[in-house]
Scaffold this active site. Structure first.
Site, short mmCIF file in Angstrom:
data_model
loop_
_atom_site.label_atom_id
_atom_site.label_comp_id
_atom_site.label_asym_id
_atom_site.label_seq_id
_atom_site.Cartn_x
_atom_site.Cartn_y
_atom_site.Cartn_z
N GLY A 152 1.80 3.55 4.08
CA GLY A 152 0.72 2.67 4.55
C GLY A 152 -0.66 3.20 4.19
O GLY A 152 -1.61 2.42 4.08
N ALA A 204 2.53 4.72 7.88
CA ALA A 204 2.77 4.11 9.20
C ALA A 204 3.32 5.21 10.10
O ALA A 204 3.87 6.22 9.62
CB ALA A 204 3.77 2.98 9.07
N GLU A 239 8.49 5.69 1.22
CA GLU A 239 9.34 4.99 2.19
C GLU A 239 10.83 5.14 1.91
O GLU A 239 11.65 5.20 2.82
CB GLU A 239 8.97 3.49 2.23
CG GLU A 239 7.65 3.16 2.90
CD GLU A 239 6.46 3.18 1.96
OE1 GLU A 239 6.59 3.70 0.82
OE2 GLU A 239 5.39 2.68 2.35
N GLU A 242 -1.16 2.15 0.69
CA GLU A 242 -1.38 0.69 0.74
C GLU A 242 -2.79 0.36 1.23
O GLU A 242 -3.44 -0.54 0.72
CB GLU A 242 -0.31 0.04 1.65
CG GLU A 242 1.07 0.07 1.01
CD GLU A 242 2.19 -0.29 1.98
OE1 GLU A 242 2.24 0.28 3.09
OE2 GLU A 242 3.03 -1.15 1.63
#
Ligand code: COA
Length: 260
Positions: A111, A66, A134, A114
């Site tokens: 992300g 992200a 993260e 993911e």
């Protein structure tokens, strides 16, 4: 459809989606996530598309997570919405009903990992690095990384990777089942296109049912998942492709599947 941060190409029945923010290693900001959601919806309803490849622009990164500049100013309610939006887009990819191949051409972090896990199959360049870092930012995965990673590689490895934030190389990712196959970086897109071409010649409705049976079945008790499979197995007998596939075998010729 015109996008700022995505490239969308069509090569007959194969669509290639490239996350295109190479200056920030293809980090997923809110706009990119929104564009990805719209592209996915369009590809789902386009009967001419049988397989999708997702990759990142440039040679260094698939998606480096992200966008941290957006995360840095996130509010609690905004964070919840962002996570739900990301989860929604990734769910749509996982349940697109056609195979989605992640061609992991470099960093697949946070992300990005993911996103790769939401794809149906993962091919990784031998230079790729994957992980959920993260924890190093004082946050946790938000696009269902805790859920998909533990389902893909098992609880122990998922705990280790997410708690440590460690990045792993492509061969380790293959060893633990996080990617399906590792290929030399220079051959990644050739191999992805080859795999996509093979899948594009398969029976589309059967592929849709297989994806659904595995995805939905994994969320059900075994006995219910088996009944769900049996229902789809029966339903597939209503398709022209089922008749074509079985007839082609008996007539010793290659089947031509129409998705009907
Ligand atoms: N969000 C926003 N910007 C990012 C980013 C992200 N997730 N990942 C990389 N970038 C930006 C960097 O800030 C840098 O921008 P700049 O040129 O304006 O300084 C640019 O992309 C290149 O990254 P850089 O860190 O200089 O490359 P590197 O080769 O030294 O390191 C990484 C590569 C992937 C190891 C490193 O960029 C990194 O750790 N990124 C964050 C990964 C992460 O924590 N992802 C999970 C987010 S939830």
């Amino acid at each position: 459809m015109v996008f700022d941060n995505l490239l969308l190409e069509r090569e007959s029945a194969v669509a290639i989606v490239t996350i295109n923010r190479p200056k920030v290693l293809n980090a997923l900001n809110a706009r990119t996530l929104d564009e990805l959601g719209r592209a996915v919806l369009d590809l789902k309803h386009d009967d001419g598309v049988r397989v999708v490849i997702v990759t990142g622009a440039g040679e260094k990164s698939f998606v480096a997570g992200a966008d941290i500049s957006e995360l840095a100013v996130q509010t609690p309610t905004g964070g919840r919405e962002l996570a739900l939006t990301g989860q929604h887009v990734l769910d749509a990819i996982e349940n697109l009903g056609k195979p989605v191949i992640a061609a992991i051409n470099g960093y697949a972090l946070g992300g990005g990992c993911e996103l790769a896990m939401a794809c149906t199959l993962r091919l990784a360049a031998d230079t790729a690095k994957l992980g959920q870092p993260e924890i190093n930012l004082g946050i946790i995965p938000g696009y269902a990384g805790t859920q998909r990673l533990s389902r893909l590689v098992g609880k122990g490895k998922a705990m280790e990777l997410i708690l440590s934030g460690a990045l792993i190389g492509a061969s380790e990712a293959e060893r633990i089942g996080l990617v399906n196959r590792v290929v030399p970086a220079a051959e990644l897109m050739t191999e992805a296109r080859k795999l996509a071409g093979q899948l594009a010649a398969s029976a589309p409705i059967a592929m849709r049912y297989i994806i659904s049976a595995i995805n939905k079945g994994l969320e059900m008790p075994f006995a219910e998942g088996s009944v769900f499979e049996a229902t789809l197995f029966g339903l597939i007998a209503s398709t022209d492709d089922m008749r074509e596939g079985t007839r082609a075998f008996l007539e010793k010729r290659k089947a031509e599947f129409k998705g009907k």
